[in-house]
Scaffold this motif. Structure first.
Motif, mmCIF file in Angstrom:
data_model
loop_
_atom_site.group_PDB
_atom_site.id
_atom_site.type_symbol
_atom_site.label_atom_id
_atom_site.label_comp_id
_atom_site.label_asym_id
_atom_site.label_seq_id
_atom_site.Cartn_x
_atom_site.Cartn_y
_atom_site.Cartn_z
ATOM 1 N N MET A 1 0.792 -1.159 -0.009
ATOM 2 C CA MET A 1 -0.132 0.192 0.075
ATOM 3 C C MET A 1 0.822 1.182 0.094
ATOM 4 N N GLN A 2 2.119 1.080 -0.276
ATOM 5 C CA GLN A 2 3.042 2.328 -0.510
ATOM 6 C C GLN A 2 3.135 2.903 0.847
ATOM 7 N N ARG A 3 3.258 2.278 1.976
ATOM 8 C CA ARG A 3 3.393 2.723 3.261
ATOM 9 C C ARG A 3 4.776 2.049 3.826
ATOM 10 N N PRO A 4 5.790 2.344 3.113
ATOM 11 C CA PRO A 4 7.094 1.672 3.639
ATOM 12 C C PRO A 4 7.768 1.882 5.090
ATOM 13 N N GLY A 5 7.162 2.963 5.939
ATOM 14 C CA GLY A 5 7.679 3.326 6.997
ATOM 15 C C GLY A 5 6.970 2.492 8.073
ATOM 16 N N GLU A 6 5.813 2.192 7.774
ATOM 17 C CA GLU A 6 5.088 1.235 8.452
ATOM 18 C C GLU A 6 5.461 -0.220 8.319
ATOM 19 N N ALA A 7 5.638 -0.595 7.062
ATOM 20 C CA ALA A 7 6.241 -1.885 6.870
ATOM 21 C C ALA A 7 7.579 -1.913 7.859
ATOM 22 N N GLU A 8 8.245 -1.165 7.512
ATOM 23 C CA GLU A 8 9.593 -1.161 8.318
ATOM 24 C C GLU A 8 9.279 -1.337 9.846
ATOM 25 N N ARG A 9 8.492 -0.541 10.465
ATOM 26 C CA ARG A 9 8.320 -0.793 11.824
ATOM 27 C C ARG A 9 7.786 -2.229 12.196
ATOM 28 N N LEU A 10 6.774 -2.660 11.431
ATOM 29 C CA LEU A 10 6.188 -4.115 11.518
ATOM 30 C C LEU A 10 7.402 -5.208 11.239
ATOM 31 N N ALA A 11 7.955 -5.119 10.147
ATOM 32 C CA ALA A 11 8.918 -6.171 10.164
ATOM 33 C C ALA A 11 10.107 -5.884 11.147
ATOM 34 N N SER A 12 10.420 -4.733 11.444
ATOM 35 C CA SER A 12 11.560 -4.805 12.676
ATOM 36 C C SER A 12 10.883 -5.260 13.868
ATOM 37 N N GLY A 13 9.598 -5.229 14.126
ATOM 38 C CA GLY A 13 9.072 -5.834 15.331
ATOM 39 C C GLY A 13 9.077 -7.322 15.685
ATOM 40 N N VAL A 14 8.863 -7.879 14.230
ATOM 41 C CA VAL A 14 8.937 -9.396 14.060
ATOM 42 C C VAL A 14 10.295 -9.802 14.232
ATOM 43 N N LEU A 15 11.335 -9.248 13.521
ATOM 44 C CA LEU A 15 12.716 -9.597 13.823
ATOM 45 C C LEU A 15 13.307 -9.472 15.250
ATOM 46 N N ARG A 16 12.489 -8.462 15.925
ATOM 47 C CA ARG A 16 13.017 -8.312 17.203
ATOM 48 C C ARG A 16 12.608 -9.556 18.028
#
Length: 253
Positions: A1-16
């Motif tokens: 949905m062209q919201r890379p900032g939110e995608a970054e936040r969610l993916a980083s959370g999963v990786l933590r």
């Protein structure tokens, strides 16, 4: 949905929570690339590529490496990826694009031919190969490739638009105009194709229709104004404007 900032936040959370989650690492890398943060994207994509070994992830990694200024590493990665089987056409396309970007057109053409030998019906590879030939002013080869691509994929707007552009360069304005019309029927809002269609009409002596097309291409698109002015100034039956007010009057006419 062209919201890379939110995608970054969610993916980083999963990786933590789970550092071995390959999908999250890949998505994080993609999100960072979309934000022009290639140097940061390298680490998660390297991690994901080591774990899943997929050609898709490796190609993303190569894009990140190139974006981070690590050109030789990017090319080395792509050489490994295009050697994989089954072949992954986007890797051949990226490899050729990176080679061409640095003036290595012969190698880029060779890479695309290798990709097409393995995956003959991939239109994107055909279009890129044709564009490289066109850059060398080898219009017969470019046109033959695009005509072949169009026969296999008659509904491809990008093939029609590129083929019409070659026809204009060949002076085959009648065929070009018809091909542009077919492209615009598929994508009426493509401003660049509409501007090119206008140029073609001008070259055919259909000045009024050509100007209408160029005006429509520029209307509401500030980024197209320079293109519109250049198109009018360089064609046989175009116009040349001495004052900005004359440009504004023409475009708003």
């Amino acid at each position: 949905m062209q919201r890379p900032g939110e995608a970054e936040r969610l993916a980083s959370g999963v990786l933590r929570a789970n550092k071995s989650n390959t999908l999250a690492a890949t998505l994080l890398g993609r999100a960072l690339l979309m934000q022009n943060r290639a140097d940061e994207a390298v680490v998660p994509l390297e991690r994901a590529a080591r774990r899943d070994g997929s050609s898709k992830t490796e190609t993303l990694l190569a894009i990140a490496l190139a974006g981070a200024g690590r050109r030789d590493e990017a090319l080395d990665q792509l050489r490994q990826t295009i050697a994989r089987r089954p072949p992954f056409p986007p890797a051949f396309l990226e490899f050729a694009s990176q080679l061409a970007k640095h003036g290595r057109d012969d190698e880029a053409i060779s890479a695309l031919k290798s990709g097409l030998a393995l995956t003959p019906n991939v239109v994107e590879l055909q279009i890129r190969l044709a564009s490289l030939y066109l850059g060398r002013n080898d219009r017969p080869k470019a046109r033959a490739i695009l005509e072949h691509a169009l026969a296999a994929a008659p509904g491809r707007h990008d093939v029609l638009a590129e083929l019409a552009r070659v026809m204009v360069l060949d002076g085959d304005y009648g065929a070009a105009a018809e091909t542009f019309r077919r492209a615009l029927a598929l994508r009426p809002d493509d401003a660049l194709t509409r501007a090119n269609f206008g140029v073609c009409l001008l070259e055919m002596g259909e000045r009024d229709a050509g100007e209408v097309s160029i005006r429509a291409a520029a209307r509401g698109r500030p980024e197209m104004i320079g293109r519109a002015i250049m198109s009018l100034a360089t064609t046989t039956h175009g116009r040349f404007f001495m004052r900005p007010s004359a440009v504004a009057k023409f475009l708003n006419g």
